[in-house]
Motif scaffolding. Structure first.
Motif, PDB file in Angstrom:
ATOM      1  N   VAL A 142      31.685  46.255  43.052  1.00  0.00           N
ATOM      2  CA  VAL A 142      32.776  46.776  42.234  1.00  0.00           C
ATOM      3  C   VAL A 142      32.408  46.756  40.760  1.00  0.00           C
ATOM      4  O   VAL A 142      31.855  45.773  40.259  1.00  0.00           O
ATOM      5  CB  VAL A 142      34.066  45.959  42.461  1.00  0.00           C
ATOM      6  N   VAL A 143      32.730  47.842  40.080  1.00  0.00           N
ATOM      7  CA  VAL A 143      32.599  47.927  38.627  1.00  0.00           C
ATOM      8  C   VAL A 143      33.985  48.222  38.068  1.00  0.00           C
ATOM      9  O   VAL A 143      34.662  49.144  38.532  1.00  0.00           O
ATOM     10  CB  VAL A 143      31.618  49.030  38.208  1.00  0.00           C
ATOM     11  N   ILE A 144      34.400  47.423  37.093  1.00  0.00           N
ATOM     12  CA  ILE A 144      35.685  47.669  36.442  1.00  0.00           C
ATOM     13  C   ILE A 144      35.440  48.123  35.017  1.00  0.00           C
ATOM     14  O   ILE A 144      34.404  47.826  34.419  1.00  0.00           O
ATOM     15  CB  ILE A 144      36.590  46.411  36.440  1.00  0.00           C
ATOM     16  N   THR A 145      36.383  48.867  34.462  1.00  0.00           N
ATOM     17  CA  THR A 145      36.306  49.265  33.057  1.00  0.00           C
ATOM     18  C   THR A 145      37.582  48.849  32.342  1.00  0.00           C
ATOM     19  O   THR A 145      38.622  48.601  32.956  1.00  0.00           O
ATOM     20  CB  THR A 145      36.134  50.788  32.888  1.00  0.00           C
ATOM     21  N   GLY A 146      37.487  48.778  31.037  1.00  0.00           N
ATOM     22  CA  GLY A 146      38.625  48.454  30.197  1.00  0.00           C
ATOM     23  C   GLY A 146      38.187  48.468  28.748  1.00  0.00           C
ATOM     24  O   GLY A 146      36.992  48.535  28.443  1.00  0.00           O
ATOM     25  N   ARG A 147      39.150  48.378  27.850  1.00  0.00           N
ATOM     26  CA  ARG A 147      38.838  48.429  26.421  1.00  0.00           C
ATOM     27  C   ARG A 147      38.455  47.067  25.869  1.00  0.00           C
ATOM     28  O   ARG A 147      37.773  46.983  24.853  1.00  0.00           O
ATOM     29  CB  ARG A 147      40.039  48.960  25.643  1.00  0.00           C
ATOM     30  N   ARG A 148      38.904  45.989  26.516  1.00  0.00           N
ATOM     31  CA  ARG A 148      38.736  44.644  25.964  1.00  0.00           C
ATOM     32  C   ARG A 148      37.663  43.876  26.743  1.00  0.00           C
ATOM     33  O   ARG A 148      37.859  43.506  27.895  1.00  0.00           O
ATOM     34  CB  ARG A 148      40.060  43.892  25.997  1.00  0.00           C
ATOM     35  N   GLN A 149      36.558  43.625  26.087  1.00  0.00           N
ATOM     36  CA  GLN A 149      35.450  42.944  26.753  1.00  0.00           C
ATOM     37  C   GLN A 149      35.841  41.548  27.213  1.00  0.00           C
ATOM     38  O   GLN A 149      35.430  41.097  28.296  1.00  0.00           O
ATOM     39  CB  GLN A 149      34.239  42.860  25.820  1.00  0.00           C
ATOM     40  N   GLU A 150      36.653  40.850  26.436  1.00  0.00           N
ATOM     41  CA  GLU A 150      37.047  39.492  26.800  1.00  0.00           C
ATOM     42  C   GLU A 150      37.778  39.463  28.135  1.00  0.00           C
ATOM     43  O   GLU A 150      37.514  38.606  28.995  1.00  0.00           O
ATOM     44  CB  GLU A 150      37.931  38.890  25.711  1.00  0.00           C
ATOM     45  N   ALA A 151      38.696  40.409  28.330  1.00  0.00           N
ATOM     46  CA  ALA A 151      39.440  40.459  29.595  1.00  0.00           C
ATOM     47  C   ALA A 151      38.514  40.789  30.756  1.00  0.00           C
ATOM     48  O   ALA A 151      38.654  40.238  31.856  1.00  0.00           O
ATOM     49  CB  ALA A 151      40.555  41.497  29.497  1.00  0.00           C
ATOM     50  N   GLY A 192      40.522  47.843  34.975  1.00  0.00           N
ATOM     51  CA  GLY A 192      40.382  46.791  35.984  1.00  0.00           C
ATOM     52  C   GLY A 192      40.440  45.380  35.467  1.00  0.00           C
ATOM     53  O   GLY A 192      40.190  44.438  36.219  1.00  0.00           O
ATOM     54  N   GLY A 193      40.761  45.191  34.191  1.00  0.00           N
ATOM     55  CA  GLY A 193      40.758  43.847  33.630  1.00  0.00           C
ATOM     56  C   GLY A 193      42.001  43.043  33.908  1.00  0.00           C
ATOM     57  O   GLY A 193      42.025  41.829  33.674  1.00  0.00           O
ATOM     58  N   ALA A 194      43.045  43.669  34.433  1.00  0.00           N
ATOM     59  CA  ALA A 194      44.303  42.957  34.672  1.00  0.00           C
ATOM     60  C   ALA A 194      45.158  43.760  35.641  1.00  0.00           C
ATOM     61  O   ALA A 194      44.856  44.906  35.969  1.00  0.00           O
ATOM     62  CB  ALA A 194      45.062  42.747  33.353  1.00  0.00           C
ATOM     63  N   GLY A 195      46.234  43.148  36.093  1.00  0.00           N
ATOM     64  CA  GLY A 195      47.258  43.832  36.866  1.00  0.00           C
ATOM     65  C   GLY A 195      46.771  44.466  38.152  1.00  0.00           C
ATOM     66  O   GLY A 195      45.960  43.902  38.892  1.00  0.00           O
ATOM     67  N   ILE A 196      47.262  45.672  38.425  1.00  0.00           N
ATOM     68  CA  ILE A 196      46.946  46.381  39.663  1.00  0.00           C
ATOM     69  C   ILE A 196      45.443  46.635  39.768  1.00  0.00           C
ATOM     70  O   ILE A 196      44.856  46.480  40.839  1.00  0.00           O
ATOM     71  CB  ILE A 196      47.728  47.708  39.723  1.00  0.00           C
ATOM     72  N   GLY A 197      44.814  47.023  38.663  1.00  0.00           N
ATOM     73  CA  GLY A 197      43.385  47.311  38.698  1.00  0.00           C
ATOM     74  C   GLY A 197      42.558  46.100  39.081  1.00  0.00           C
ATOM     75  O   GLY A 197      41.640  46.202  39.904  1.00  0.00           O
ATOM     76  N   LEU A 198      42.866  44.944  38.517  1.00  0.00           N
ATOM     77  CA  LEU A 198      42.136  43.725  38.836  1.00  0.00           C
ATOM     78  C   LEU A 198      42.367  43.310  40.281  1.00  0.00           C
ATOM     79  O   LEU A 198      41.432  42.897  40.979  1.00  0.00           O
ATOM     80  CB  LEU A 198      42.561  42.602  37.893  1.00  0.00           C
ATOM     81  N   SER A 199      43.604  43.431  40.751  1.00  0.00           N
ATOM     82  CA  SER A 199      43.903  43.095  42.143  1.00  0.00           C
ATOM     83  C   SER A 199      43.153  44.012  43.097  1.00  0.00           C
ATOM     84  O   SER A 199      42.582  43.563  44.103  1.00  0.00           O
ATOM     85  CB  SER A 199      45.407  43.193  42.404  1.00  0.00           C
ATOM     86  N   ALA A 200      43.128  45.313  42.793  1.00  0.00           N
ATOM     87  CA  ALA A 200      42.398  46.252  43.650  1.00  0.00           C
ATOM     88  C   ALA A 200      40.908  45.928  43.648  1.00  0.00           C
ATOM     89  O   ALA A 200      40.255  45.932  44.697  1.00  0.00           O
ATOM     90  CB  ALA A 200      42.630  47.685  43.176  1.00  0.00           C
ATOM     91  N   ALA A 201      40.359  45.646  42.466  1.00  0.00           N
ATOM     92  CA  ALA A 201      38.939  45.317  42.379  1.00  0.00           C
ATOM     93  C   ALA A 201      38.612  44.092  43.220  1.00  0.00           C
ATOM     94  O   ALA A 201      37.597  44.052  43.935  1.00  0.00           O
ATOM     95  CB  ALA A 201      38.554  45.080  40.919  1.00  0.00           C
ATOM     96  N   SER A 202      39.455  43.082  43.148  1.00  0.00           N
ATOM     97  CA  SER A 202      39.246  41.867  43.927  1.00  0.00           C
ATOM     98  C   SER A 202      39.280  42.151  45.425  1.00  0.00           C
ATOM     99  O   SER A 202      38.439  41.649  46.188  1.00  0.00           O
ATOM    100  CB  SER A 202      40.320  40.835  43.567  1.00  0.00           C
ATOM    101  N   GLN A 203      40.230  42.979  45.842  1.00  0.00           N
ATOM    102  CA  GLN A 203      40.333  43.292  47.271  1.00  0.00           C
ATOM    103  C   GLN A 203      39.161  44.142  47.748  1.00  0.00           C
ATOM    104  O   GLN A 203      38.667  43.962  48.860  1.00  0.00           O
ATOM    105  CB  GLN A 203      41.668  43.981  47.548  1.00  0.00           C
ATOM    106  N   PHE A 204      38.692  45.061  46.918  1.00  0.00           N
ATOM    107  CA  PHE A 204      37.496  45.828  47.278  1.00  0.00           C
ATOM    108  C   PHE A 204      36.305  44.881  47.448  1.00  0.00           C
ATOM    109  O   PHE A 204      35.540  44.993  48.408  1.00  0.00           O
ATOM    110  CB  PHE A 204      37.173  46.865  46.195  1.00  0.00           C
TER     111      PHE A 204
END
Length: 250
Positions: free
Chosen positions: A33-42, A14-26
């Motif tokens: 909303v909780v997002i996951t990803g490998r990069r904490q900075e993103a 969820g830190g970028a792209g489709i995942g981030l857009s979906a998270a924002s719309q939710f």
């Protein structure tokens, strides 16, 4: 669209792209909303922009992260209503060059990861009568050179979607998928590890084959993820919705 107030949504990748857009719309529809990803900075940047409310650093391809992610989410929010398996991996990988490590990396993120995370999430999705949305690809049902293992992994996720829908229907859990076409994001550079020159060639080739004449943007795909998770789609399960500008019919 029916508001998602009080619902808790988990979006992988969820830190970028489709995942981030979906998270924002939710989030805009009232969900926590909780997002996951490998990069904490993103992930931190995503939260700062107001697109999401929370994050957990986790690698979708790491088996040990699946149960930990769900445990942490439940500790923070107490419930889970929607799981979006969005994180993905891929490679331009001709068969003559394929190694076990490369194939395993693709399947670890695209097949094993969603399976283990969903298994860990099931007790909580059963309690909420929740929904699962898997993000697949046009190439899960359309052949392409040098994409056999990526395409096979997405085909597996599409068929798991149908099987899970049958298996989980008696628990009141709906399972659907959105098959995304070529979409503007960092996927080609970050996950497929292509050079700038390779990316331009891939984009030009894809653009030439898309009937509607453009590559997608994350919002094009994300709105259908949110729609399928919404109570408005309460009688839809086991479906794969292709959102690709018509590429799949060429």
């Amino acid at each position: 669209m029916t508001k998602l107030n009080t619902q808790v949504v988990l979006v992988t990748g969820g830190g970028a792209g489709i995942g981030l857009s979906a998270a924002s719309q939710f989030a805009n529809n009232g969900a926590r909303v909780v997002i996951t990803g490998r990069r904490q900075e993103a992930l931190e940047q995503a939260v700062r922009t107001g697109s999401c409310v929370d994050y957990i650093v986790a690698d979708a391809g790491n088996p040990s992260d699946a149960a930990r992610t769900i445990e942490e989410l439940i500790h923070r929010h107490g419930r889970l209503d929607v799981l979006v398996n969005n994180a993905g991996a891929g490679a331009i990988l001709p068969l003559s060059q394929a190694s076990f490590a490369q194939i395993n990396e693709i399947f670890s993120v695209n097949v094993f990861g969603p399976s283990l995370l969903t298994t860990a999430a099931l007790p909580y999705l059963k309690l909420s009568g929740g929904s699962i949305v898997n993000v697949t690809s046009t190439f899960g049902h359309k052949a392409a050179e040098a994409l056999s293992h990526y395409a096979a992994s997405k085909a597996a996720l599409e068929h798991m979607t149908r099987c899970w829908a049958l298996e989980l229907a008696h628990d009141g859990i709906r399972v659907n998928a959105v098959a995304a076409g070529p979409t503007e994001s960092n996927f080609l550079s970050e996950r497929m590890k292509l050079s700038a020159e390779q990316i331009e060639r891939v984009k030009a080739s894809e653009l030439a084959r898309i009937p509607l004449g453009r590559r997608g943007i994350p919002d094009d795909v994300a709105k259908w993820i949110v729609a399928l998770a919404s109570p408005d789609a309460a009688w839809i399960t086991g479906q794969v919705f292709t959102v690709d500008g018509g590429l799949s019919v060429t």
